[in-house]
Structure formats: C-alpha cells, structure tokens
Scaffold this motif. Structure first.
Motif: not given
Lengths: 396, 212
Positions: A23-26, B178-179, A71, B211-212, A147
C-alpha cells in the motif's frame, strides 16, 4: 489466505480473507513461516482493549520470508528471512531518532484516537486495536509490513524459526523490562508473572547482573520453568503464603532492589482485593485490575526501581502512590523500543547464551488457534507458549 | 529581565511574539474563540526537516492533494491565486484561494476569494528550540458555510479535525516520504457495528496518496 480474526469478546475465528497488498512505497509483504499467540492477545480476547472491531486480524509476533517489496525498500529483497518487530517505527521522526521507537510519530494512521485517550499517540502496532493503528496482524499466512527498511531483522544464520521467533516481541520485552529495572550487579529482583515475558525478564535480569531473582506466579508449569532458570519461586496461591512477607524474608527485610510487573491489567489476586477489582471493572468504575502493581509498590525497597512491561490500558483504582512517594521509588514502563534490542539479542542467541524456544509448550495450526485462545485464557493444558505454523494442515 | 537568575547554560532568548498569536509579550495566549459563525483552529507539529524545505512543500499548492484529505485537484491560476476542488462521495466543492503573505522559508498566509468555501489561514515555519527540528504552526478560520456543513455531513470529520489531520499527513510525508494507511488491507467480516465504528474512527475518509 487464512487468518485468525477477532470477532468479539471471547470470540476468535480462523477465516479466509484476501491476501495483503503493498500500500505504501516502504511496505513489504511477508510470507509468514511462524507466528505465536502472545499473553497480551488474551487482553484482546477478554475485551479489555478498546477499539477492537469485528474482523480484525490478530497477531503481532511473526517471522517469515520476504515475498514482495515496495519501490522504496532498499534493505530487503524477495527471499530474505526476517523477524518482524511488533511496534512499527518510521525511523525519521524525533522519537525514532532518540531511539524511542515505540513512540514513533508517523506509524499510527489512527493517531487521533490515541491522542483523545492518552494525550499523544504512540507507534502503530500489528493486530492490536484501531487505536493502536488498526493494522492487520500476523496470525495469518501473509502480512503487510510498513517501514520495512527500519523494522524487520534479517536472519542470515541457519537457526530454526523457533529459536528466533520471540525476537518479535517477548524476548526484547522481557529484556527491556530488566533494563528498566536498572539492575546493578548483586541486586535482588522480583518478577510478578512467569508467563513468556516474565520468563525472559528473569533470564535478562540474570544476564544484567542480578544476584538473585524471585519469581511470583500460581501456575506450576510456569514456576517450574522459572526455577529452571535459577529463580526462587513464590506461589502466591498457596495457603499461608503472603507475597509481601515472602519478599521481606528473602531479602533480609530490605525488599527487592528491582520489581518487575509482568502481569498488567488482568491481575489475579488470592486476596479480597481480587474480588474488589473484578466488581469495580464489571461496574465500569475502573478499567484495569491492578493488584500486582499495588503489591509491587508495597514490596519494593526504598529507592528501588519498578519496571512495568505488563500492559495497562486505562484507569486504575487505589494505587498506593503515597508508598511510592514515601520510599522515593522510580517507575519505568511502556511498549518495548523493539529496534534497540533485536540485533544484540539475536547475537546472544547465535552465541548460545540463551535458547528462547524453551518456553514453547504447544505447536498448532491456524485452524486450532480459536480453541487454543480459550485453552490458554482458562489456564488449561499447562500452556506456557503457543506457536503457530500457518501453513501446516495438521498439528505437529 | 531580572538579575535573580544568571546561570542558564542552554536557554534561548524567549520570543516576544510567537507564531499565530501564541505568544504575546512573553505570555501564552489561547487560540481565538469561535463566535459569530466563525470557527478557528490552531495546531502545531514538530518536523525533522529544514524550514525552507517545508515551506517549499507547502507553497507548491498543486501537490496539496498528496497530503490534504479529499482535495482532488489544485491548479495555479496566477502567481498568487489557485483553484481548489474538493470531492467526497461524488459531491464536489470548488473555490479560489489567494496568497496574502509569502515570506519564503518562514510564513504563508491565504484566504479564499469566492466559491463554495469561506476560509483563511496562515502557516508558520520556525526552528524549534534546542535545534530539534522545525515547528510548523497552522492557524485557520472558517465561516460556517457550504464547506463546513458539507464537510461535516458527508466527510464525518469536522473541519477543525481535518486541519489537524492534514498537518499530521504533511509531517509524515515530509519525514518519511509516505503517509501511513490501512485502507485496502485484509480483514474478516466487519458486521454492521464494525462498519459504523470504522466510520466513527475516520477510517472511511480516503488517506491522501502521499508519494504513491
């Protein structure tokens, strides 16, 4: 995938739900190879922690293989074997920079709920109520880990899962409890509650220099494990046993230098105050049963340190604050700052200083989890720790 | 200042004036009171980033949809003006906004200039005492008009809390890239009560994209 879901007080079901996605880049997706039921999950089972909702996936002690990464994840790649800490931390806020990882500012999407209850919000946790972030937990076949550059600990050795799984919570939690007791070489330390966290608090107290550890519980299987570590045990449920007298007797009338409350908000007491707390909680006049905390404040020596790894959630009644002040004691507590301890404790396991798997009594499948929540809550079958293989069809 | 205390090894000179009317002549003042149909919200956060970078991120209003809830589009219409579109459940609110004060790296003030919203506000970026990051303070006022009422009915977030949440998203995005979010994660059957509670927790409001 299969997942263990909280469906209401004393009601847990293993359901088929959709697989987690990035759901998030990390984020990373972990294919879970081992997971466990924590004593603190029983507080959820018993309905003590507010903002649990039907359908929530339980579990915050898990490890596995990295399946997919977002990513911006640079520390992990597909196929890595990792243990995941139960507290989620961003690594960049003021608190993470101070190494107060469990106070992370940026990992709780529902921070406003915790702010309303506690003034400020702590970090998000896996599978531990909406107030603590509402994250899906790890008693499942897969989990999404936010994270992922910051939390998961890579296991590069061939140690079996069972030896490293407890780095996800209870070993670091027991260790931080002992560290919070500010143990000096030669100290006597008393530990209330000989469940998994109490066990690791006893072991860690010895590692940090305690000369003597006194372990208090009522369950024979736990007391036996504690004696196995070298502790002197006190069974508070035995007739004529007074914990306060026992601790005085065993410390030459001084009291323990450090006291560790590894029980928390669902304390049992053989005394009248146990009934008193049950009634007040039932009448919503208090939320937490605090008989262990009261006893520890009473028992501790002058100027001693009281460490509280046991979970408290709300309001306590009749805490002897005058005794705490009068003796000038120090209190330290809180969710574990996991990220400080995972690597050093892994080294202790790799060096053979401790094998955390000694506490495991039951190995089960996901389908058996609902039944085992009940068994452990009711203190049947001599449970000391339940580990789940999420891919097993039949129990080991 | 009185000569009574002459040893303050790390003290910083107290500001005579603080951001958004928080300190006046060395005294703390509470935020303005809500009255005559005007609502005020003042909130602040501590961010581990430089004031200049945070100012730039805020000033680039076309990226506001990345961190402001339910803002779907912002278009610059002039050097100091922009057009804002807010959307929820298929209902759309639009307004124009104008920058009143622009102090690079320090402060931005704005007000709406027509459309479905009547709001004004300022944001101040200051180095926190002790070098602990940047304090970002937002002071915003709303007229109870179409915006506030619409916001409350179909967003389930009162406009004051929305300002607080947006600042929280801004901080998370600035510090981590990010959120944090939980929408679209797996779960078992929520049941009727679970669905209602989810709404009351604010979990139905789409988390901005970050940032998605």
């Amino acid at each position: 995938m299969k997942a263990v879901c909280w469906m209401g007080k004393s009601n847990v079901e293993t359901l088929t739900v959709k697989d987690p996605e990035l759901l998030n880049p990390h984020d990373a997706i972990i294919k879970i190879t081992r997971t466990a039921i924590c004593g603190s999950d029983l507080h959820l089972y018993d309905g003590f922690i507010p903002t649990m909702e039907s359908g929530d996936i339980l579990g915050h002690e898990f490890m596995g293989i990295v399946e997919e990464v977002g990513k911006e994840v640079t520390n992990l790649r597909r196929g890595d074997r990792v243990v995941v800490p139960f507290t989620i931390a961003c690594g960049n806020c003021l608190f993470c920079r101070k190494k107060l990882w469990s106070a992370c500012d940026n990992s709780n999407p529902n921070a406003h709920l915790m702010e309303a209850a506690y003034g400020y919000s702590g970090s998000g946790l896996f599978g531990y109520s909406h107030m603590m972030g509402g994250y899906a937990g790890g008693q499942a076949q897969y989990a999404r880990v936010p994270f992922a550059n910051v939390g998961p600990l890579k296991i590069e050795s061939n140690l079996p899962d069972e030896k490293v799984l407890f780095l996800s919570d209870i070993f670091p939690t027991g260790y931080m409890a002992a560290e919070n007791a500010q143990i000096q070489p030669g100290d006597t330390v008393a530990v209330w509650g000989c469940g998994p966290v109490g066990q690791f608090a006893i072991a860690s107290a010895f590692m940090l220099g305690a000369a003597r550890v006194i372990a208090i519980d009522r369950l024979p299987e736990r007391l036996a494990l504690a004696r196995g570590l070298g502790a002197i045990t006190v069974d508070y449920s035995e007739e004529d046993v007074s914990v306060l007298t026992a601790l005085k007797d065993l410390t030459g009338g001084v009291g323990p230098d450090g006291c560790i409350d590894a029980v928390g908000l669902e304390a049992h007491s053989a005394q009248l105050q146990g009934t008193y707390d049950k009634i007040k909680v039932a009448l919503l006049m208090e939320t937490d049963r605090s008989s262990v905390l009261r006893q520890a404040i009473q028992a501790i020596r002058k100027g001693g340190t009281l460490s509280i790894p046991g979970v408290y959630g709300g309001l306590l009644d009749k805490v002897p604050f005058g005794a705490a002040f009068g003796k000038g004691i120090t209190m330290k507590m809180g969710q574990t700052n996991m990220h400080n301890y995972m690597k050093p404790l892994l080294e202790r396991i790799e060096n053979g200083q401790i094998d955390p798997s000694y506490i495991i009594s039951h190995r089960i499948t996901l389908d058996q989890a609902p039944e085992m929540y009940k068994v452990w809550r009711d203190k049947k079958e001599n449970v000391t720790k339940i580990v789940i293989d999420p891919w097993a069809e039949t129990a080991a | 200042m009185s000569p009574a205390l002459n040893e303050k090894p790390h003290a910083e000179a107290p500001p005579a004036m603080g951001p958004a009317g928080m300190i006046v002549d060395g005294r703390y003042l509470p935020p303005p009171e809500d009255k005559d149909g005007k609502l005020w919200v003042r909130t602040s956060t501590l961010i581990q980033a430089a004031p200049q970078d945070l100012y730039a991120m805020w000033r680039n209003v076309e990226t506001a949809p990345n961190w402001q809830e339910q803002i779907t589009k912002v278009v610059m219409t002039g050097e100091r003006t922009s057009h804002w579109v807010m959307d929820s459940d298929g209902k759309t609110i639009e307004w124009d906004s104008e920058v009143l004060a622009d102090e690079p790296g320090r402060r931005i003030a704005w007000r709406s200039i027509g459309g479905d919203s009547n709001n004004a506000g300022e944001v101040i970026f200051e180095e926190a005492p002790g070098g602990r990051g940047t304090t970002v303070t937002v002071l915003q006022e709303f007229r109870m008009g179409k915006l506030a009422s619409a916001w409350e009915t179909f967003v389930g977030r009162n406009p004051k809390q929305a300002v607080i949440e947006n600042l929280r998203h801004f901080k998370a995005l600035a510090e981590t890239g990010e959120i944090p979010r939980i929408q679209r994660q797996p779960h078992g059957d929520r049941g009727l009560i679970g669905k209602m509670k989810s709404s009351s927790y604010g979990e139905k409001i789409p988390t901005p994209s970050g940032s998605n």
